[in-house]
Design a protein around this motif. Structure first.
Motif, mmCIF file in Angstrom:
data_model
loop_
_atom_site.group_PDB
_atom_site.id
_atom_site.type_symbol
_atom_site.label_atom_id
_atom_site.label_comp_id
_atom_site.label_asym_id
_atom_site.label_seq_id
_atom_site.Cartn_x
_atom_site.Cartn_y
_atom_site.Cartn_z
ATOM 1 N N GLY A 1 10.956 19.736 -2.019
ATOM 2 C CA GLY A 1 12.015 18.816 -2.413
ATOM 3 C C GLY A 1 12.545 18.005 -1.243
ATOM 4 O O GLY A 1 12.829 16.804 -1.369
ATOM 5 N N LYS A 2 12.676 18.634 -0.077
ATOM 6 C CA LYS A 2 13.177 17.928 1.095
ATOM 7 C C LYS A 2 12.199 16.847 1.548
ATOM 8 O O LYS A 2 12.612 15.728 1.911
ATOM 9 C CB LYS A 2 13.425 18.922 2.235
ATOM 10 C CG LYS A 2 14.032 18.296 3.465
ATOM 11 C CD LYS A 2 14.317 19.355 4.532
ATOM 12 C CE LYS A 2 14.942 18.708 5.772
ATOM 13 N NZ LYS A 2 15.236 19.733 6.810
ATOM 14 N N THR A 3 10.913 17.163 1.515
ATOM 15 C CA THR A 3 9.892 16.188 1.891
ATOM 16 C C THR A 3 9.924 14.977 0.960
ATOM 17 O O THR A 3 9.851 13.824 1.407
ATOM 18 C CB THR A 3 8.498 16.831 1.849
ATOM 19 O OG1 THR A 3 8.480 17.959 2.719
ATOM 20 C CG2 THR A 3 7.432 15.854 2.267
ATOM 21 N N ARG A 4 10.049 15.244 -0.323
ATOM 22 C CA ARG A 4 10.096 14.145 -1.294
ATOM 23 C C ARG A 4 11.332 13.269 -1.077
ATOM 24 O O ARG A 4 11.250 12.041 -1.152
ATOM 25 C CB ARG A 4 10.084 14.726 -2.711
ATOM 26 C CG ARG A 4 9.696 13.735 -3.798
ATOM 27 C CD ARG A 4 9.722 14.427 -5.162
ATOM 28 N NE ARG A 4 8.813 15.543 -5.200
ATOM 29 C CZ ARG A 4 7.525 15.438 -5.512
ATOM 30 N NH1 ARG A 4 7.024 14.251 -5.803
ATOM 31 N NH2 ARG A 4 6.750 16.504 -5.540
ATOM 32 N N ARG A 5 12.467 13.892 -0.789
ATOM 33 C CA ARG A 5 13.699 13.117 -0.570
ATOM 34 C C ARG A 5 13.613 12.268 0.691
ATOM 35 O O ARG A 5 14.112 11.128 0.719
ATOM 36 C CB ARG A 5 14.896 14.062 -0.485
ATOM 37 C CG ARG A 5 15.328 14.635 -1.836
ATOM 38 C CD ARG A 5 16.688 15.313 -1.733
ATOM 39 N NE ARG A 5 16.654 16.439 -0.805
ATOM 40 C CZ ARG A 5 16.339 17.667 -1.158
ATOM 41 N NH1 ARG A 5 16.019 17.939 -2.424
ATOM 42 N NH2 ARG A 5 16.343 18.646 -0.261
ATOM 43 N N LEU A 6 12.991 12.794 1.750
ATOM 44 C CA LEU A 6 12.843 12.014 2.984
ATOM 45 C C LEU A 6 12.007 10.759 2.746
ATOM 46 O O LEU A 6 12.323 9.680 3.272
ATOM 47 C CB LEU A 6 12.197 12.883 4.068
ATOM 48 C CG LEU A 6 13.064 14.004 4.648
ATOM 49 C CD1 LEU A 6 12.248 14.865 5.606
ATOM 50 C CD2 LEU A 6 14.285 13.423 5.363
ATOM 51 N N PRO B 1 8.654 10.571 -9.326
ATOM 52 C CA PRO B 1 8.777 11.427 -10.524
ATOM 53 C C PRO B 1 7.897 10.905 -11.651
ATOM 54 O O PRO B 1 7.844 9.707 -11.904
ATOM 55 C CB PRO B 1 10.271 11.326 -10.872
ATOM 56 C CG PRO B 1 10.940 10.958 -9.591
ATOM 57 C CD PRO B 1 9.961 10.079 -8.851
ATOM 58 N N ASN B 2 7.193 11.824 -12.308
ATOM 59 C CA ASN B 2 6.283 11.486 -13.409
ATOM 60 C C ASN B 2 5.133 10.586 -12.965
ATOM 61 O O ASN B 2 4.592 9.810 -13.761
ATOM 62 C CB ASN B 2 7.047 10.810 -14.552
ATOM 63 C CG ASN B 2 8.121 11.698 -15.127
ATOM 64 O OD1 ASN B 2 7.914 12.895 -15.315
ATOM 65 N ND2 ASN B 2 9.294 11.129 -15.405
ATOM 66 N N GLU C 1 0.826 -1.203 0.000
ATOM 67 C CA GLU C 1 0.000 0.000 0.000
ATOM 68 C C GLU C 1 0.865 1.260 0.000
ATOM 69 O O GLU C 1 0.615 2.209 -0.747
ATOM 70 C CB GLU C 1 -0.916 -0.017 1.230
ATOM 71 C CG GLU C 1 -1.634 1.290 1.505
ATOM 72 C CD GLU C 1 -2.713 1.595 0.487
ATOM 73 O OE1 GLU C 1 -3.255 2.703 0.530
ATOM 74 O OE2 GLU C 1 -2.979 0.732 -0.370
ATOM 75 N N ILE C 2 1.898 1.286 0.836
ATOM 76 C CA ILE C 2 2.781 2.450 0.908
ATOM 77 C C ILE C 2 3.499 2.665 -0.419
ATOM 78 O O ILE C 2 3.602 3.790 -0.905
ATOM 79 C CB ILE C 2 3.797 2.284 2.059
ATOM 80 C CG1 ILE C 2 3.072 2.344 3.409
ATOM 81 C CG2 ILE C 2 4.882 3.355 1.986
ATOM 82 C CD1 ILE C 2 3.965 2.036 4.595
ATOM 83 N N GLN C 3 3.974 1.584 -1.013
ATOM 84 C CA GLN C 3 4.661 1.695 -2.292
ATOM 85 C C GLN C 3 3.723 2.202 -3.380
ATOM 86 O O GLN C 3 4.113 2.987 -4.249
ATOM 87 C CB GLN C 3 5.258 0.339 -2.691
ATOM 88 C CG GLN C 3 6.162 0.380 -3.903
ATOM 89 C CD GLN C 3 7.425 1.192 -3.661
ATOM 90 O OE1 GLN C 3 8.100 1.011 -2.655
ATOM 91 N NE2 GLN C 3 7.741 2.099 -4.582
ATOM 92 N N ASP C 4 2.468 1.778 -3.305
ATOM 93 C CA ASP C 4 1.499 2.216 -4.311
ATOM 94 C C ASP C 4 1.192 3.703 -4.154
ATOM 95 O O ASP C 4 1.053 4.424 -5.154
ATOM 96 C CB ASP C 4 0.216 1.393 -4.184
ATOM 97 C CG ASP C 4 -0.786 1.745 -5.261
ATOM 98 O OD1 ASP C 4 -0.553 1.405 -6.434
ATOM 99 O OD2 ASP C 4 -1.794 2.399 -4.929
ATOM 100 N N VAL C 5 1.065 4.182 -2.907
ATOM 101 C CA VAL C 5 0.850 5.606 -2.682
ATOM 102 C C VAL C 5 2.023 6.410 -3.232
ATOM 103 O O VAL C 5 1.839 7.453 -3.875
ATOM 104 C CB VAL C 5 0.648 5.896 -1.178
ATOM 105 C CG1 VAL C 5 0.589 7.402 -0.928
ATOM 106 C CG2 VAL C 5 -0.628 5.240 -0.676
ATOM 107 N N TYR C 6 3.228 5.920 -2.996
ATOM 108 C CA TYR C 6 4.414 6.616 -3.503
ATOM 109 C C TYR C 6 4.418 6.646 -5.029
ATOM 110 O O TYR C 6 4.641 7.698 -5.638
ATOM 111 C CB TYR C 6 5.684 5.922 -3.000
ATOM 112 C CG TYR C 6 6.952 6.463 -3.634
ATOM 113 C CD1 TYR C 6 7.503 7.659 -3.191
ATOM 114 C CD2 TYR C 6 7.567 5.786 -4.687
ATOM 115 C CE1 TYR C 6 8.653 8.174 -3.791
ATOM 116 C CE2 TYR C 6 8.706 6.289 -5.287
ATOM 117 C CZ TYR C 6 9.253 7.487 -4.831
ATOM 118 O OH TYR C 6 10.377 7.996 -5.431
#
Length: 455
Positions: free
Chosen positions: A399-404, A389-390, A378-383
């Motif tokens: 950007g920091k939130t996405r990298r975390l 990206p895309n 489920e977590i992987q699907d949300v990501y």
């Protein structure tokens, strides 16, 4: 002032660079006609023909490009919401499959178009009446015609198309100048009766063609709704333009006006559409961005008032507490999702909803936590759906939130709180941007809140 606020929602969706190009030609045309009016018989015909027959196509193409952009933005948002509410966004969301009573009344536009008409959706007033055995068929986003042809929305495609069209107009003007004595520069420059002659026939043909395209776009935009008033602007500009174009074609084709004086006052009626373009392209967006009322909002407020806004006992206000009430209310949240289609922020709402379900509802019916493999899926699907990206429903995260989030997934540190920071960021974004426009839209419509649901 317009360019200073180019990154605000009210202006960025109006294609600020294209709007400024149109404003430039509006000023050039206006200056030309004022000079022609004051400098009687001194302006050369080639200047009038070149500026007019090249300037107006720029304005036409800008209106067409903005209409196409609005149409695609709305239909793509519409298709995304239709995909989300009619089936699981990904394979890992089987626990949260939508039920029939949770869904709006969807109306197919055609047999080969999976997009849904969202403008007049209504939700079930009682979410407790549920039939768990009935679900709607899957509506993949990829089946939407607008999603398949979304390259038409790209800036490069629109700029290239406009450039090709303008290059064609320049070629036509060069050919006219070669074969016409009236707009020739050598051996002498003509200055009289500039509006009488075959040199204007190509321009009139182009006017008819562009107006036909605008008419088709008006029909396509009839069920489109946006939170920024762009559709109303485009329809108003198109209507004013069509009316005066037809008027001038008849005016110059009438035999009695064939030898019309180029300085006749009737020709200066062109200032009406030019001022209309100026107001809708520049003034109105700036007023909205600065928080000042526009002519449209004043008219709506005077004729509709604000009596329909809010409940008598629980009015909605621009506060965090009121926003939380909308989030917690089933019916108000569904209406907020529908509004996000008009606001072009449906990805944020879907991501916020999905993360809340992941955080608060990831408990099986017997009260135990699911297997770790299911949680990881489920977590992987949300990501993959919202963060990668895309991604198909990519949200605008820091950007920091996405990298975390990416680092946590690389270390396989799966947790229901992995999107907590992103959830707070998107929630704040909705509260600061989408929610105020949601409140304003309710003030300017005859929405009966008691039919939507109570807080």
């Amino acid at each position: 002032m317009f360019w200073r606020h180019k990154d605000t929602d009210y202006i960025k969706y109006r294609s600020p660079k294209l709007s400024l190009v149109v404003e430039l030609f509006v000023c050039i045309l206006g200056s030309l006609y004022m000079l022609r009016w004051s400098l009687t018989g001194k302006l050369p015909c080639f200047l009038i023909v070149w500026v007019t027959e090249f300037g107006y196509p720029v304005i036409y193409l800008a209106i067409i490009a903005r209409s196409v952009r609005l149409l695609f933005l709305y239909r793509l948002s519409e298709a995304k919401l239709a995909t989300a509410i009619t089936h699981d966004i990904g394979d890992g969301t089987k626990k949260f499959k939508k039920r029939r009573s949770d869904l709006p009344n969807l109306k197919k536009r055609s047999s080969d178009d999976s997009g849904m008409e969202m403008r007049n959706l209504t939700y079930s007033a009682d979410p407790s009446t549920v039939n768990n055995n009935i679900t709607y068929p899957i509506v993949p986003l990829e089946r939407s015609w607008y999603h398949k042809h979304r390259y038409l929305l790209s800036t490069n495609f629109l700029n290239t198309s406009i450039g090709i069209a303008l290059a064609f107009h320049i070629m036509v003007l060069i050919i006219i100048q070669v074969f016409s004595d009236k707009i020739a520069i050598i051996p002498q420059v003509a200055v009289d009766n500039c509006f009488d002659g075959w040199e204007w026939v190509p321009h009139q043909i182009f006017i008819v063609c562009y107006n036909a395209v605008l008419f088709i776009l008006v029909i396509l935009l009839r069920n489109v709704a946006d939170a920024y008033g762009i559709r109303g602007e485009l329809l108003h500009m198109s209507a004013v333009n069509m009316f005066f174009d037809i008027f001038f074609i008849i005016y110059f084709q009438t035999p009695i006006f064939r030898n019309i004086d180029p300085h006749d006052y009737a020709v200066n009626l062109t200032f009406i559409p030019l001022l209309t373009f100026h107001y809708h392209m520049i003034i109105r967006p700036v007023l909205a961005t600065r928080g000042y009322p526009t002519l449209t909002s004043i008219f709506l407020r005077q004729n509709r008032g604000s009596s329909d806004f809010g409940f008598n006992s629980h009015p909605l206000t621009a506060t965090k507490l009121s926003f939380e009430k909308v989030v917690e209310s089933y019916n108000l949240w569904e209406q907020f999702k529908l509004f996000a289609v008009q606001d072009f922020t449906v990805e944020n709402v879907l991501f916020y909803e999905r993360c809340r379900k992941l955080k608060f509802d990831w408990i099986t019916e017997d009260g135990t936590e699911p297997e770790m493999s299911s949680m990881e899926m489920e977590i992987q699907d949300v990501y993959n759906t919202f963060v990668a990206p895309n991604a198909r429903f990519m949200v605008n995260l820091n950007g920091k939130t996405r990298r975390l989030i990416q680092d946590s997934l690389k270390r396989r540190e799966f947790s229901v709180d992995i999107f907590e920071r992103a959830l707070e960021e998107v929630g704040e974004l909705m509260f600061r941007n989408t929610y105020p426009r949601f409140l304003q839209s309710r003030r300017n419509t005859h929405l009966k809140w008691e039919e939507v649901g109570s807080v």
